[in-house]
Write an enzyme that holds these catalytic residues in place. Structure first.
Site, PDB file in Angstrom:
ATOM      1  N   LYS A  93       0.863  -1.180   0.000  1.00 42.01           N
ATOM      2  CA  LYS A  93       0.000   0.000   0.000  1.00 42.01           C
ATOM      3  C   LYS A  93       0.899   1.230   0.000  1.00 42.01           C
ATOM      4  CE  LYS A  93      -4.481   1.009   0.497  1.00 42.01           C
ATOM      5  NZ  LYS A  93      -5.611   0.349  -0.129  1.00 42.01           N
ATOM      6  N   GLY A 193     -25.856   2.104   1.633  1.00 43.87           N
ATOM      7  CA  GLY A 193     -24.899   2.621   0.647  1.00 43.87           C
ATOM      8  C   GLY A 193     -25.233   2.111  -0.737  1.00 43.87           C
ATOM      9  N   GLY A 195     -23.815   3.120  -3.753  1.00 43.99           N
ATOM     10  CA  GLY A 195     -22.814   3.589  -4.713  1.00 43.99           C
ATOM     11  C   GLY A 195     -22.653   2.572  -5.820  1.00 43.99           C
ATOM     12  N   ASN A 196     -21.471   2.557  -6.404  1.00 38.67           N
ATOM     13  CA  ASN A 196     -21.226   1.656  -7.536  1.00 38.67           C
ATOM     14  C   ASN A 196     -21.433   0.200  -7.147  1.00 38.67           C
ATOM     15  OD1 ASN A 196     -20.575   3.739  -9.303  1.00 38.67           O
ATOM     16  ND2 ASN A 196     -18.526   3.865  -8.435  1.00 38.67           N
ATOM     17  N   VAL A 197     -20.997  -0.185  -5.972  1.00 39.54           N
ATOM     18  CA  VAL A 197     -21.147  -1.582  -5.554  1.00 39.54           C
ATOM     19  C   VAL A 197     -22.569  -1.840  -5.045  1.00 39.54           C
ATOM     20  CG1 VAL A 197     -20.314  -3.418  -4.037  1.00 39.54           C
ATOM     21  CG2 VAL A 197     -18.695  -1.742  -4.933  1.00 39.54           C
TER      22      VAL A 197
HETATM   23  P1  NAD Z   1     -19.098   4.663  -3.745  1.00 34.58           P
HETATM   24  O1  NAD Z   1     -18.304   5.838  -3.313  1.00 34.58           O
HETATM   25  O2  NAD Z   1     -19.460   4.502  -5.185  1.00 34.58           O
HETATM   26  O3  NAD Z   1     -20.461   4.587  -2.922  1.00 34.58           O
HETATM   27  C1  NAD Z   1     -20.571   4.808  -1.559  1.00 34.58           C
HETATM   28  C2  NAD Z   1     -22.024   5.196  -1.319  1.00 34.58           C
HETATM   29  O4  NAD Z   1     -22.223   5.300   0.091  1.00 34.58           O
HETATM   30  C3  NAD Z   1     -22.399   6.544  -1.939  1.00 34.58           C
HETATM   31  O5  NAD Z   1     -23.581   6.416  -2.694  1.00 34.58           O
HETATM   32  C4  NAD Z   1     -22.590   7.442  -0.721  1.00 34.58           C
HETATM   33  O6  NAD Z   1     -23.565   8.438  -0.928  1.00 34.58           O
HETATM   34  C5  NAD Z   1     -23.023   6.441   0.330  1.00 34.58           C
HETATM   35  N1  NAD Z   1     -22.827   6.893   1.697  1.00 34.58           N
HETATM   36  C6  NAD Z   1     -21.836   7.656   2.207  1.00 34.58           C
HETATM   37  N2  NAD Z   1     -22.031   7.848   3.528  1.00 34.58           N
HETATM   38  C7  NAD Z   1     -23.154   7.179   3.845  1.00 34.58           C
HETATM   39  C8  NAD Z   1     -23.867   6.975   5.068  1.00 34.58           C
HETATM   40  N3  NAD Z   1     -23.487   7.548   6.195  1.00 34.58           N
HETATM   41  N4  NAD Z   1     -24.979   6.197   5.021  1.00 34.58           N
HETATM   42  C9  NAD Z   1     -25.403   5.648   3.860  1.00 34.58           C
HETATM   43  N5  NAD Z   1     -24.775   5.818   2.691  1.00 34.58           N
HETATM   44  C10 NAD Z   1     -23.675   6.564   2.685  1.00 34.58           C
HETATM   45  O7  NAD Z   1     -18.297   3.391  -3.230  1.00 34.58           O
HETATM   46  P2  NAD Z   1     -18.352   1.908  -3.792  1.00 34.58           P
HETATM   47  O8  NAD Z   1     -17.334   1.763  -4.855  1.00 34.58           O
HETATM   48  O9  NAD Z   1     -19.761   1.532  -4.058  1.00 34.58           O
HETATM   49  O10 NAD Z   1     -17.818   1.089  -2.525  1.00 34.58           O
HETATM   50  C11 NAD Z   1     -18.643   0.868  -1.398  1.00 34.58           C
HETATM   51  C12 NAD Z   1     -17.804   0.357  -0.256  1.00 34.58           C
HETATM   52  O11 NAD Z   1     -17.159  -0.857  -0.647  1.00 34.58           O
HETATM   53  C13 NAD Z   1     -16.677   1.298   0.160  1.00 34.58           C
HETATM   54  O12 NAD Z   1     -16.501   1.175   1.547  1.00 34.58           O
HETATM   55  C14 NAD Z   1     -15.461   0.741  -0.555  1.00 34.58           C
HETATM   56  O13 NAD Z   1     -14.258   1.029   0.134  1.00 34.58           O
HETATM   57  C15 NAD Z   1     -15.739  -0.745  -0.516  1.00 34.58           C
HETATM   58  N6  NAD Z   1     -15.116  -1.474  -1.619  1.00 34.58           N
HETATM   59  C16 NAD Z   1     -15.388  -1.150  -2.911  1.00 34.58           C
HETATM   60  C17 NAD Z   1     -14.796  -1.873  -3.946  1.00 34.58           C
HETATM   61  C18 NAD Z   1     -15.095  -1.544  -5.387  1.00 34.58           C
HETATM   62  O14 NAD Z   1     -14.780  -2.360  -6.259  1.00 34.58           O
HETATM   63  N7  NAD Z   1     -15.697  -0.396  -5.693  1.00 34.58           N
HETATM   64  C19 NAD Z   1     -13.918  -2.930  -3.666  1.00 34.58           C
HETATM   65  C20 NAD Z   1     -13.661  -3.258  -2.323  1.00 34.58           C
HETATM   66  C21 NAD Z   1     -14.274  -2.518  -1.313  1.00 34.58           C
END
Ligand code: NAD
Length: 367
Positions: A93, A193, A195-197
């Site tokens: 990292k 949450g 987001g993308n995932v």
């Molecule tokens: P993202 O930034 O696209 O989405 C995060 C979502 O959470 C957003 O829509 C945001 O508005 C929402 N959010 C923020 N604070 C909040 C709260 N207090 N209550 C409810 N919702 C809230 O992130 P992502 O890519 O969807 O990833 C989601 C999680 O998974 C993150 O913690 C990330 O570290 C982890 N993760 C993601 C990946 C990946 O491939 N994208 C891989 C491993 C881990």
């Protein structure tokens, strides 16, 4: 000359190598460039399985020790994540210290790229907090040891669909353990949450007929889930009081804590967020004591690192998806070990990772 046994010395007197000793980090590189203001630390935890891979995080740390602690903790986490996912990758990292808005520019990022390159491939970088795919494109100008590039640059693009699929199959394996069937049809799932995932996960759950409740601070994302996937909306105040089967944290870390656990009535916790347990030991034990099946976050969300790994191999999304499908069996095995040995699930996952590193390390030593 007197030889000092550093293991016996207090950490305060040996704050750098002393910390490396604690979790057996291989190498830590401190980077400085007065011209650009770049201050970075690259931590390589373990390279037994392969080159260390992990994102670069840029953060306005209060001091250097905070940055060092973070990079040591995160790099170690990457070793376990990749090992348990069956990838030939080690854990590493990088952290860049400072305000991204003030410091980040082309020269700054290229200077960082030069430092990454100087390690000759022992560390491969990718995106993390406050670093985006455009930054990776710039870093790539100085080094080939970058992954997670946009599709337009021959990279793997957004890893989220692969991550979400991994969460989905892990949830199914957890359901099989909890209910004797891996069907999620009719199961009441809370997704925090979108987001993308989170949104991708909701899509899978909807296709299988789960009863979905959602919360996101972003109202547009909530509306999307309601309109497209018939989700019901909750609030942060009510969320943990709901009658649910499965809780899927997909926003922030540390949501499994004293307060949420005093209310949560679910049978399964399985989601994408990193570091879900506020205190790994305390809350890892607490979920077990409550009879909740906790699928360890670093097992569940390995789709992201799996995706980036396949980029190094010449990216084909189907291969990444196929590997992510294996998270089903990995989750299942972890839950069986945890049950049979009466240990928290995160401990079972750590054991699998440690055993794989030890076993592969042994064959690497042989002729
Ligand atoms: P993202 O930034 O696209 O989405 C995060 C979502 O959470 C957003 O829509 C945001 O508005 C929402 N959010 C923020 N604070 C909040 C709260 N207090 N209550 C409810 N919702 C809230 O992130 P992502 O890519 O969807 O990833 C989601 C999680 O998974 C993150 O913690 C990330 O570290 C982890 N993760 C993601 C990946 C990946 O491939 N994208 C891989 C491993 C881990």
């Amino acid at each position: 000359m007197e030889v000092v046994d550093i293991k016996k010395s207090p950490l305060a007197e040996n704050p750098v190598i002393g910390q490396m000793l604690q979790y057996n980090h291989e190498q830590v590189v401190f980077c400085n460039d007065n011209e650009t203001g770049l201050k970075a630390i690259i931590a390589i935890h373990n390279t037994v399985l392969g080159p260390s891979l992990g994102g670069t995080r840029m953060w306005n740390y209060n001091n250097e020790m905070e940055a060092l602690n973070d990079v040591l903790r995160l790099s170690r986490g990457m070793t376990y994540k990749s090992a348990v996912a069956g990838l030939n990758l080690g854990g590493g990292k990088a952290v860049i210290i400072g305000d991204p808005k003030k410091l980040k520019n082309e020269v700054f990022l290229r200077r960082f790229g030069k430092f990454v390159n100087s390690l000759g491939g022992k560390y491969i970088t990718a995106e993390d907090v406050a670093m985006n795919s455009h930054d990776m494109e710039i870093i790539k100008m100085e080094t080939d040891f970058v992954s997670g590039l946009p599709v337009s640059m021959g990279g793997s693009g957004d890893p989220s669909p692969v991550t979400a699929y991994g969460v989905y199959v892990s949830m199914k394996a957890s359901a099989k353990e909890a209910y004797g069937s891996d069907s999620l049809s009719g199961k009441k799932v809370l997704v925090q949450g979108l987001g993308n995932v989170g949104m991708n996960l909701v899509q899978h759950l909807h296709s299988e007929g789960a009863v979905i409740t959602v919360y996101d601070i972003n109202e547009e994302r909530v509306k999307m889930a309601v309109d497209n996937f018939k989700a019901t909306v909750t609030t942060p105040e009510k969320m943990f009081d709901l009658d649910i089967d499965i809780y899927a944290p997909c926003a922030l870390g540390a949501t499994i804590n004293d307060e949420s656990l005093s209310k949560l009535k679910c049978k399964i916790i399985c989601g994408a967020a990193n570091n879900q347990l506020a205190d790994e030991k305390k809350h890892g034990e607490a979920v077990k004591a409550k009879g909740i099946i906790y699928a360890p976050d670093f097992v569940v969300n390995a789709g992201g690192i799996i995706n980036v790994f396949y980029e190094l191999e010449g990216y084909v999304r189907e291969r990444a998806m196929k590997h992510a499908e294996g998270i089903y069996n990995t989750t299942w095995n972890i839950l069986q070990i945890a049950k049979n040995e009466n240990i928290p699930t995160y401990v079972a996952a750590n054991r699998i990772a440690e055993k794989r590193i030890a076993d592969i390390g042994r064959i690497k030593m042989s002729l």
